[in-house]
Design a protein around this motif. Structure first.
Motif, short mmCIF file in Angstrom:
data_model
loop_
_atom_site.label_atom_id
_atom_site.label_comp_id
_atom_site.label_asym_id
_atom_site.label_seq_id
_atom_site.Cartn_x
_atom_site.Cartn_y
_atom_site.Cartn_z
N GLN A 52 -14.81 -5.95 -14.15
CA GLN A 52 -13.75 -5.57 -15.08
C GLN A 52 -14.31 -4.58 -16.09
O GLN A 52 -15.49 -4.63 -16.44
CB GLN A 52 -13.21 -6.80 -15.79
CG GLN A 52 -12.53 -7.76 -14.85
CD GLN A 52 -11.99 -8.99 -15.57
OE1 GLN A 52 -12.13 -9.14 -16.78
NE2 GLN A 52 -11.37 -9.87 -14.82
N ARG A 69 -13.15 4.00 -15.56
CA ARG A 69 -12.16 2.93 -15.70
C ARG A 69 -11.28 2.89 -14.45
O ARG A 69 -10.97 1.81 -13.91
CB ARG A 69 -11.31 3.14 -16.96
CG ARG A 69 -10.44 1.95 -17.31
CD ARG A 69 -9.69 2.15 -18.63
NE ARG A 69 -10.60 2.09 -19.77
CZ ARG A 69 -10.91 3.14 -20.55
NH1 ARG A 69 -10.39 4.33 -20.32
NH2 ARG A 69 -11.74 3.00 -21.56
N GLU A 70 -10.89 4.06 -13.96
CA GLU A 70 -10.07 4.11 -12.75
C GLU A 70 -10.84 3.56 -11.55
O GLU A 70 -10.29 2.83 -10.74
CB GLU A 70 -9.62 5.56 -12.48
CG GLU A 70 -8.67 5.67 -11.31
CD GLU A 70 -8.17 7.09 -11.08
OE1 GLU A 70 -7.47 7.27 -10.06
OE2 GLU A 70 -8.45 7.99 -11.88
N ASP A 101 -10.79 -0.19 -11.79
CA ASP A 101 -9.45 -0.70 -11.45
C ASP A 101 -9.20 -0.66 -9.95
O ASP A 101 -8.67 -1.62 -9.37
CB ASP A 101 -8.37 0.09 -12.18
CG ASP A 101 -8.37 -0.13 -13.69
OD1 ASP A 101 -9.01 -1.10 -14.16
OD2 ASP A 101 -7.72 0.66 -14.39
#
Length: 172
Positions: free
Chosen positions: A5, A22-23, A26
């Motif tokens: 995460q 971050r992408e 995810d």
């Protein structure tokens, strides 16, 4: 299976890198939690994202004399090669291999971000690099010659890091 995460520990305080990272996190989480039916399409999206992500970072390195021959770029190549092999193995019905690779990526990525990408982020900030325009706002801060290697114990002329990465993510 534990899912990586996004956290402050992954932030490099460089928005254009952090957004991409971050992408990645995810998309990796989607792969990790995907059903068997959704696994390979999610894996393909992750591969495509990772290809573009690494291509951008490699271009930033070239634009700022952080040589493309360094072990950072080599690690990008190895990771993509292994991910593509995972796609082939997954299409052959070996979904467990893809799931194991996704798990290993969740271990690899924080180490990569906090070492190699952190060094690149520091370099990009020091030269005032604008990722949108490709402009270096502090050209006097550019190294006189390309930076080779990663100046760390993990990098050697024999590309031990690339070999270790391959060993960690390859499955026979």
């Amino acid at each position: 299976m534990s899912t990586l995460q996004w956290s402050d520990s992954l932030s490099l305080d460089l928005p254009f890198m952090d957004d991409t990272h971050r992408e990645f996190v995810d998309l990796l989480a989607i792969v990790v939690t995907a059903s068997d039916t959704d696994l390979l399409p999610a894996w393909k999206i992750l591969i495509d994202h990772t290809h573009e992500h690494f291509e951008r970072e490699d271009q930033w390195m070239l634009n700022t004399r952080f040589s493309s021959s360094n072990c950072h770029t080599m690690q990008h190549k190895v990771i993509l090669q292994v991910m593509r092999e995972g796609d082939v193995r997954g299409k052959a019905g070996e979904l467990d291999v893809v799931r194991q690779m996704a798990s290993e990526l969740g271990i690899w990525f924080p180490q990569h971000a906090q070492s190699m990408d952190a060094a690149l982020a520091l370099h990009l900030r020091s030269v005032g690099y604008d990722a949108v325009t490709g402009v270096v706002h502090a050209p006097q801060a550019l190294p006189h010659e390309e930076i080779h290697g990663c100046a760390g114990e993990s990098c050697s002329p024999k590309a031990e890091l690339a070999e270790q990465t391959t060993a960690d993510l390859s499955y026979s």
